[in-house]
Design a protein around this motif. Structure first.
Motif, PDB file in Angstrom:
ATOM      1  N   ASP A  25     -23.418  15.999  24.734  1.00 36.87           N
ATOM      2  CA  ASP A  25     -23.718  15.315  25.994  1.00 36.87           C
ATOM      3  C   ASP A  25     -25.172  14.846  26.032  1.00 36.87           C
ATOM      4  OD1 ASP A  25     -21.139  15.698  26.904  1.00 36.87           O
ATOM      5  OD2 ASP A  25     -21.632  17.469  28.114  1.00 36.87           O
ATOM      6  N   VAL A  26     -26.081  15.706  25.566  1.00 37.57           N
ATOM      7  CA  VAL A  26     -27.501  15.336  25.538  1.00 37.57           C
ATOM      8  C   VAL A  26     -27.715  14.160  24.607  1.00 37.57           C
ATOM      9  CG1 VAL A  26     -29.804  16.112  24.849  1.00 37.57           C
ATOM     10  CG2 VAL A  26     -28.323  17.641  26.163  1.00 37.57           C
ATOM     11  N   ARG A  27     -27.092  14.210  23.443  1.00 37.11           N
ATOM     12  CA  ARG A  27     -27.244  13.111  22.485  1.00 37.11           C
ATOM     13  C   ARG A  27     -26.653  11.815  23.023  1.00 37.11           C
ATOM     14  NH1 ARG A  27     -25.644  16.932  17.310  1.00 37.11           N
ATOM     15  NH2 ARG A  27     -27.760  17.740  16.928  1.00 37.11           N
TER      16      ARG A  27
ATOM     17  N   GLY B  17     -28.229   7.481  23.867  1.00 37.60           N
ATOM     18  CA  GLY B  17     -27.781   6.232  23.266  1.00 37.60           C
ATOM     19  C   GLY B  17     -28.048   6.241  21.763  1.00 37.60           C
ATOM     20  N   PRO B  18     -27.457   5.307  21.029  1.00 39.36           N
ATOM     21  CA  PRO B  18     -27.603   5.301  19.565  1.00 39.36           C
ATOM     22  C   PRO B  18     -29.052   5.227  19.100  1.00 39.36           C
ATOM     23  CG  PRO B  18     -25.849   3.825  20.261  1.00 39.36           C
ATOM     24  CD  PRO B  18     -26.537   4.272  21.509  1.00 39.36           C
ATOM     25  N   ALA B  19     -29.863   4.379  19.757  1.00 41.13           N
ATOM     26  CA  ALA B  19     -31.254   4.232  19.322  1.00 41.13           C
ATOM     27  C   ALA B  19     -32.035   5.526  19.497  1.00 41.13           C
ATOM     28  CB  ALA B  19     -31.930   3.103  20.092  1.00 41.13           C
ATOM     29  N   GLY B  20     -31.825   6.199  20.651  1.00 39.77           N
ATOM     30  CA  GLY B  20     -32.519   7.449  20.905  1.00 39.77           C
ATOM     31  C   GLY B  20     -32.100   8.553  19.953  1.00 39.77           C
TER      32      GLY B  20
ATOM     33  N   GLY C  95     -34.467  10.472  16.961  1.00 42.55           N
ATOM     34  CA  GLY C  95     -34.745  11.900  17.112  1.00 42.55           C
ATOM     35  C   GLY C  95     -35.589  12.218  18.317  1.00 42.55           C
ATOM     36  N   LEU C  96     -35.325  11.514  19.433  1.00 42.96           N
ATOM     37  CA  LEU C  96     -36.163  11.692  20.616  1.00 42.96           C
ATOM     38  C   LEU C  96     -35.971  13.046  21.292  1.00 42.96           C
ATOM     39  CD1 LEU C  96     -35.975   8.141  22.232  1.00 42.96           C
ATOM     40  CD2 LEU C  96     -37.775   9.124  20.805  1.00 42.96           C
TER      41      LEU C  96
END
Length: 310
Positions: free
Chosen positions: A66-68, A72-75, A79-80
């Motif tokens: 859920d966090v991932r 979104g894909p870019a984030g 590895g934000l």
């Protein structure tokens, strides 16, 4: 360490809490090294506030996903958020220490392991149980005496949804002890004049600070009410609502409870209706009795300011 599962058992789960108050955005600052503990999309928001990677700890792999997903894909590719599943009680010592730890699940107190993972001057922000409510508290060491203290930064009413299962740090039975008898169709007891619905959380918190028997109850037969501030004993219950005080019956025990709630309501009005953010507290742990015990809030006051680094 054999008693740790008692802190983590699913049946000790708390009612869901509303999202963090808006003031959180000003407490998590650019450059902070931050840990987020518990479910929800807050970790993604904290990335924007800090300007760099945020560490996150979730109870389950589903919550990790859920966090991932919130990134979104870019984030995710950047590895934000450094997120993993584990025991919320333990925090993530390997990535610490932290300037700020934001807890997004209701707790009865602060894990001593979170406290140990703070940098000097660091703070923990968490929704902590109080009389059926979960006021959001920012906690840290008072530079005057080194004691752990906190101030309330916001408080919403309990959610009516079922409790979440697992991973919630509860060292005592949760609020919402279950349905109680529906009140008779009558109101009694005075409330401060021109009290608004928006002031209800402030009155509830004042009552909870003043009387440790205050809790949240879902009255049987009153589905539109949802979780309600109450005093209960045996089969009797008295409910404190924005529109009045509602007793479940007319027996002597219930009359006594009604009188107590009426006195608390009038005292709140007589003190010029203090807001939830007027309250501060101390946090106390008893490691001699239990080395893994939570640091729980006590010593609630409107007179003693909490001096915190943020």
């Amino acid at each position: 360490m054999d008693n740790l599962p008692a802190l983590r058992a699913p049946e000790r789960s708390a009612p869901p809490v509303a999202g963090p108050p808006p003031v959180l955005a000003g407490l998590v600052r650019p450059g902070d090294w931050a840990l987020q503990v518990g479910p929800g999309p807050v970790a993604a928001q904290m990335v924007r506030w800090t300007g760099h990677t945020v560490v996150s700890l979730q109870s389950t792999t589903a919550e990790v996903e859920d966090v991932r997903a919130a990134l979104g894909p870019a984030g995710r590719n950047a590895g934000l958020v450094d997120v993993e599943a584990g025991d919320l009680y333990d925090g993530r010592p390997g990535a610490g220490p932290y300037d700020v730890i934001v807890v997004t699940t209701a707790v009865t107190g602060l894990s001593p392991r979170w406290i140990d993972q703070l940098k000097p001057g660091g703070v923990i922000i968490a929704p902590v149980a109080l009389g059926g409510l979960h006021p959001w508290i920012v906690a840290g060491r008072d530079p005057r005496d080194g004691l752990l203290c906190g101030r309330v930064i916001g408080c919403d009413l309990p959610a009516a949804a079922p409790p979440r299962a697992g991973g919630i740090l509860y060292s005592q039975p949760p609020a919402l002890p279950g349905a109680r008898p529906a009140p008779e169709l009558r109101r009694t007891g005075p409330l401060p004049r021109r009290m608004t619905v928006d002031q209800y959380p402030a009155l509830w918190m004042f009552a909870a600070v003043s009387d440790d028997m205050i809790t949240a109850v879902v009255p049987d037969g009153m589905p539109t009410w949802g979780p309600t501030c109450a005093l209960t004993t045996g089969d009797s219950a008295v409910y404190l609502r924005p529109d009045g005080i509602w007793p479940s019956d007319a027996n002597p025990a219930t009359d006594t409870l009604t009188h107590c709630l009426a006195e608390l309501s009038l005292e709140w009005g007589g003190r010029f209706r203090p807001e939830v953010t007027d309250w501060t507290c101390r946090f106390v742990q008893h490691p001699d009795e239990d080395p893994v015990s939570l640091a729980t809030p006590t010593g609630w006051s409107m007179a003693r300011p909490a001096i915190l680094p943020r």
